[in-house]
Motif scaffolding. Structure first.
Motif, PDB file in Angstrom:
ATOM      1  N   TRP A  99       0.832  -1.206   0.000  1.00 16.35           N
ATOM      2  CA  TRP A  99       0.000   0.000   0.000  1.00 16.35           C
ATOM      3  C   TRP A  99       0.867   1.257   0.000  1.00 16.35           C
ATOM      4  N   GLY A 100       0.391   2.257  -0.715  1.00 14.90           N
ATOM      5  CA  GLY A 100       0.999   3.573  -0.634  1.00 14.90           C
ATOM      6  C   GLY A 100       0.442   4.328   0.556  1.00 14.90           C
ATOM      7  N   GLN A 101       0.901   5.540   0.745  1.00 20.52           N
ATOM      8  CA  GLN A 101       0.561   6.285   1.951  1.00 20.52           C
ATOM      9  C   GLN A 101      -0.754   7.044   1.864  1.00 20.52           C
ATOM     10  N   GLY A 102      -1.348   7.148   0.703  1.00 22.75           N
ATOM     11  CA  GLY A 102      -2.619   7.852   0.567  1.00 22.75           C
ATOM     12  C   GLY A 102      -2.446   9.308   0.195  1.00 22.75           C
ATOM     13  N   THR A 103      -3.367   9.783  -0.605  1.00 22.94           N
ATOM     14  CA  THR A 103      -3.392  11.181  -0.996  1.00 22.94           C
ATOM     15  C   THR A 103      -4.838  11.660  -0.934  1.00 22.94           C
ATOM     16  N   LEU A 104      -5.045  12.834  -0.364  1.00 20.31           N
ATOM     17  CA  LEU A 104      -6.391  13.330  -0.105  1.00 20.31           C
ATOM     18  C   LEU A 104      -6.951  14.041  -1.329  1.00 20.31           C
ATOM     19  N   VAL A 105      -8.154  13.646  -1.696  1.00 20.59           N
ATOM     20  CA  VAL A 105      -8.904  14.311  -2.752  1.00 20.59           C
ATOM     21  C   VAL A 105     -10.150  14.920  -2.128  1.00 20.59           C
ATOM     22  N   THR A 106     -10.311  16.219  -2.298  1.00 22.23           N
ATOM     23  CA  THR A 106     -11.474  16.921  -1.770  1.00 22.23           C
ATOM     24  C   THR A 106     -12.205  17.589  -2.931  1.00 22.23           C
ATOM     25  N   VAL A 107     -13.476  17.250  -3.088  1.00 19.32           N
ATOM     26  CA  VAL A 107     -14.289  17.815  -4.164  1.00 19.32           C
ATOM     27  C   VAL A 107     -15.341  18.713  -3.534  1.00 19.32           C
ATOM     28  N   SER A 108     -15.286  19.982  -3.852  1.00 18.83           N
ATOM     29  CA  SER A 108     -16.231  20.935  -3.284  1.00 18.83           C
ATOM     30  C   SER A 108     -17.443  21.089  -4.205  1.00 18.83           C
TER      31      SER A 108
END
Length: 123
Positions: free
Chosen positions: A113-122
């Motif tokens: 697994w990678g460390q994760g990246t945050l995606v925020t959709v407004s």
């Protein structure tokens, strides 16, 4: 194999983002590669996956027609192109690699697994 995901950010609904997953240690073509996401208060779920050969893909129903998974073997990188983003796509996105021959949907079937990246959709 070590995985590093990046490319997340804040985007308005209807916009696009491309996530990248750089693999090191072993070439990503040796593995089934996938993208998962986990929203607050929800379980981690598979979003898309790509077979070792690249000729087979899987997409969750919620992203079909909007997301595309691809691989660049020369760069040892897997991508997730996300178009027509919706607020419900907001989550931490993880890339993962599996030593299995086939694509499996459960998180327990994935080995790295990678460390994760945050995606925020407004909205």
């Amino acid at each position: 194999v070590q995985l590093q995901a990046f490319g997340g950010g804040l985007v308005q609904a209807g916009g696009s983002l491309r996530l990248s997953c750089a693999a090191s240690g072993r070439t990503s073509s040796r593995y089934v590669m996938g993208w998962f996401r986990q929203a607050i208060g929800k379980e981690r779920e598979i979003v898309a996956a790509l077979s070792r050969s690249g000729d087979s893909t899987y997409y969750a129903d919620s992203v079909k027609g909007r997301f595309t998974i691809s691989r660049d073997n020369a760069k040892n990188t897997v991508y997730l192109q996300m178009n027509s983003l919706k607020p419900e796509d907001t989550a931490v996105y993880y890339c993962a690699a599996s030593r299995n021959s086939n694509i499996y949907y459960g998180t327990s079937e994935w080995d790295y697994w990678g460390q994760g990246t945050l995606v925020t959709v407004s909205s």
